[in-house]
Design an enzyme around this catalytic site. Structure first.
Site, PDB file in Angstrom:
ATOM      1  N   GLU A 158       0.831  -1.208   0.000  1.00 26.84           N
ATOM      2  CA  GLU A 158       0.000   0.000   0.000  1.00 26.84           C
ATOM      3  C   GLU A 158       0.869   1.263   0.000  1.00 26.84           C
ATOM      4  OE1 GLU A 158      -4.227  -1.165   1.941  1.00 26.84           O
ATOM      5  OE2 GLU A 158      -2.648  -0.751   3.383  1.00 26.84           O
ATOM      6  N   GLU A 234      -6.730  -7.359  -0.900  1.00 25.16           N
ATOM      7  CA  GLU A 234      -7.232  -7.378   0.474  1.00 25.16           C
ATOM      8  C   GLU A 234      -8.723  -7.100   0.429  1.00 25.16           C
ATOM      9  OE1 GLU A 234      -5.222  -4.884   3.266  1.00 25.16           O
ATOM     10  OE2 GLU A 234      -3.214  -5.565   2.671  1.00 25.16           O
TER      11      GLU A 234
END
Length: 585
Positions: A158, A234
């Site tokens: 991320e 995710e």
């Protein structure tokens, strides 16, 4: 040997079209004896892949000292997944977030006051590369290109939520490929322009993370990557908890509905989490979305996942399995036999060891002009005890711990004067100093380093100094208390419980005929840490939402089991209760 790649919108494994249906299971949050159980349950749900982060701070706790044994035996975890017929996706970034202490980075990085994190800063990259020199050769034989189960590996994590340093990302990619990581490389980011622009790497598959609004997220990904498969790396089937929060839950129906959306879009998916596990020891992280918004994560990482903290299938497990069965032909749901649980009942802790009397037995004094941080003293986690003397007389003034990280109990001549918490700017401590002066002791707890966002580069303990009024105080004696070895504690039997005047260790012995999973209840206790047979089970706090602590059976042994509790404030009953069911609040 095998290959895993993509062409257009489709993944291929050995040239056969493949959809990845994966679940996140972190080996470092589960006792190794239960890895097989959790992986079998993942497979029985219809998943063909398991995904795990790799926690750098677990594997290199001190610079140049590596650990790959016990719960840190990532090679065995991956091998076991392969033996069960599962693919593996590995996320070995220097940074993992994961609500894990410091986002997985080792705290010793901060011993260098000039350290810059997660960017093209040569000293940081030198440490990363030295770590990769040890880690990646262990993973190389496990790659699918070498006959192993690993089909893909992540570059950073991320990153677009943090920065946009492409030179840094490309260095990580080159560090991996030059060490033989010849499987599919990928990135994962939020489905927003700035995040994808900051986190994508040429030559690596971009994936997105979300918990809802599937079409919007996949459409945004296709804008940036039109000729590739879409994957939710995710899929947030629920969330984690902070102390004093409510326990987060998401209905099984809603979680299953969004999964159906993902699969109907011809997407691949990775459940985050499929099984959360436990933040044992001091490994919980914390969040801080503002400078003053510090929120430490609880010990349980249940996550309201398809498998709960103790590894049991939930309603959500069966709901998502039903959705998967619409897209994948599944046979009967063959689950391992349930792991037995026992309510061992009430245990009185009849021995006491006040902390102040134990300092020289479990630590070594350090003398310095001003209080030093944990990182500068080489301490990772736990507590740190500072002591000094204020001469008198002095009129009433404010006592200030400047930039406290994170929570301090302040004692004047051995009596508790105040508990100061970085999360509470309203609490003030004022006093006058008598002519004979005052002995000042401060016990500071590191409640977990920040694991996400722009405020990660922080130090623990007393980070600036201590003032009485305008004057900084000097001449300090410090004891580091990581609590990794409690064998030096000197306990004494105590009679009727009186009001606890300082942080103290309590000890009792649990006799077990058959070691089984159990849940430790702390009714009547306030805040502290529990150790079972020397193993740091984690923190408890009556703020909730967590009311019980999960005790995996393998941590117990047949016969006598030593239970030690460090209670910081006091208990109304020096006893705990072992239950056969949890209470998450």
């Amino acid at each position: 040997m095998a290959t895993f790649h993509f062409s257009g919108p489709t993944f291929y494994y050995n040239d056969q079209p493949t959809r990845i249906i994966s679940g996140a299971i972190h080996y470092f949050r589960i006792v190794p004896e239960y890895w097989r159980d959790r992986l079998l349950k993942l497979k029985a749900c219809g998943c063909n892949t398991v995904e795990t982060y790799v926690a750098w701070n677990l594997h290199e706790p001190q610079k140049g000292e590596f650990c790959f044994e016990g719960m840190a035996d990532i090679v065995r975890f991956i091998e076991l997944a392969g033996e069960l017929g599962l693919h593996v996706m590995v996320r070995p970034s220097p940074y993992i977030c994961a609500e894990w202490e410091f986002g997985g980075m080792p705290s010793w990085l901060l011993a260098d006051p000039g350290m810059r994190l997660r960017c093209y800063h040569p000293p940081f990259l030198e440490h990363v590369d030295a770590y990769y020199d040890v880690l990646l050769p262990k993973l190389k034989p496990l790659l699918c290109t070498n006959g192993g189960p690993i089909i893909a590996m992540q570059i950073e994590n991320e990153y677009g939520s943090y920065g946009n340093d492409k030179r840094y990302l490309n260095h990580l990619k080159e560090s991996m490929t030059s060490r033989g990581m010849d499987v599919l490389l990928f990135t994962s980011d939020g489905a927003e322009d700035s995040m994808l622009q900051g986190g994508m790497v040429p030559g690596a598959l971009a994936t997105v993370n979300f918990g809802s609004r599937t079409k919007e997220a996949f459409d945004k990904l296709r804008e940036y990557q039109p000729d590739a498969p879409v994957m939710c790396m995710e899929y947030w089937d629920e969330w984690f908890d902070h102390w004093s929060d409510e326990h987060h839950t998401r209905s099984a129906g809603d979680a299953a509905h969004v999964l159906d959306e993902i699969l109907s879009e011809n997407g691949s998916v990775n459940f985050y989490m499929f099984h959360g596990g436990t933040n044992f020891g001091f490994y919980n992280g914390a969040n801080a979305h503002t400078v003053d918004g510090y929120e430490p994560t609880i010990t349980s990482y249940d996550y309201d996942a398809p498998l709960n903290e103790a590894g049991e299938p939930t309603e959500k497990y069966f709901a998502i399995r039903e959705v998967i069965s619409k897209y994948v032909e599944l046979g009967p749901c063959e689950l391992p036999a349930p792991i037995p649980k026992r309510a061992y009942g009430r245990l009185e802790l009849k021995e006491l060891a006040p902390l102040s009397a134990q300092l020289d037995a479990i630590s070594t004094p350090i003398h310095s002009a001003y209080p030093e941080t944990m990182e500068m003293l080489g301490q990772d986690y736990g507590f740190i005890h500072y002591n000094t003397f204020i001469t008198g007389p002095r009129p009433k003034d404010e006592f200030v711990i400047q930039n406290l990280r994170d929570r301090a109990q302040v004692f004047l001549n051995g009596k508790l004067a105040a508990t100061l918490d970085r999360r509470d700017s309203e609490t003030k401590l004022e006093f006058d100093v008598p002519s004979e002066g005052l002995q000042v002791s401060i016990l500071v707890e590191n409640m977990g380093r920040i694991n996400y966002g722009p405020f990660m580069r922080e130090y623990k303990g007393i980070t600036e100094g201590v003032r009485f009024g305008r004057q900084f105080l000097s001449e300090w004696t410090t004891y580091m208390l990581p609590l990794t070895d409690l064998t030096g504690l000197k306990f004494e039997d105590f009679g009727a419980l009186s009001e606890q005047s300082e942080p103290s260790f309590y000890r009792g012995t649990l006799t077990v005929v058959e070691p089984c999973d159990t849940f430790l209840s702390f009714d009547g206790w306030t805040k502290g840490v529990v150790f079972i047979n020397g193993y740091n089970l984690g923190r408890y706090w009556n703020l909730g939402p967590q009311k019980t602590m999960y005790v995996p059976g393998p941590l117990l042994k047949q016969g006598a089991n030593e239970i030690i509790i460090l209670e910081l404030h006091g208990t109304s009953d020096a006893a705990v209760t072992f239950l056969d069911q949890p209470d998450l609040g």
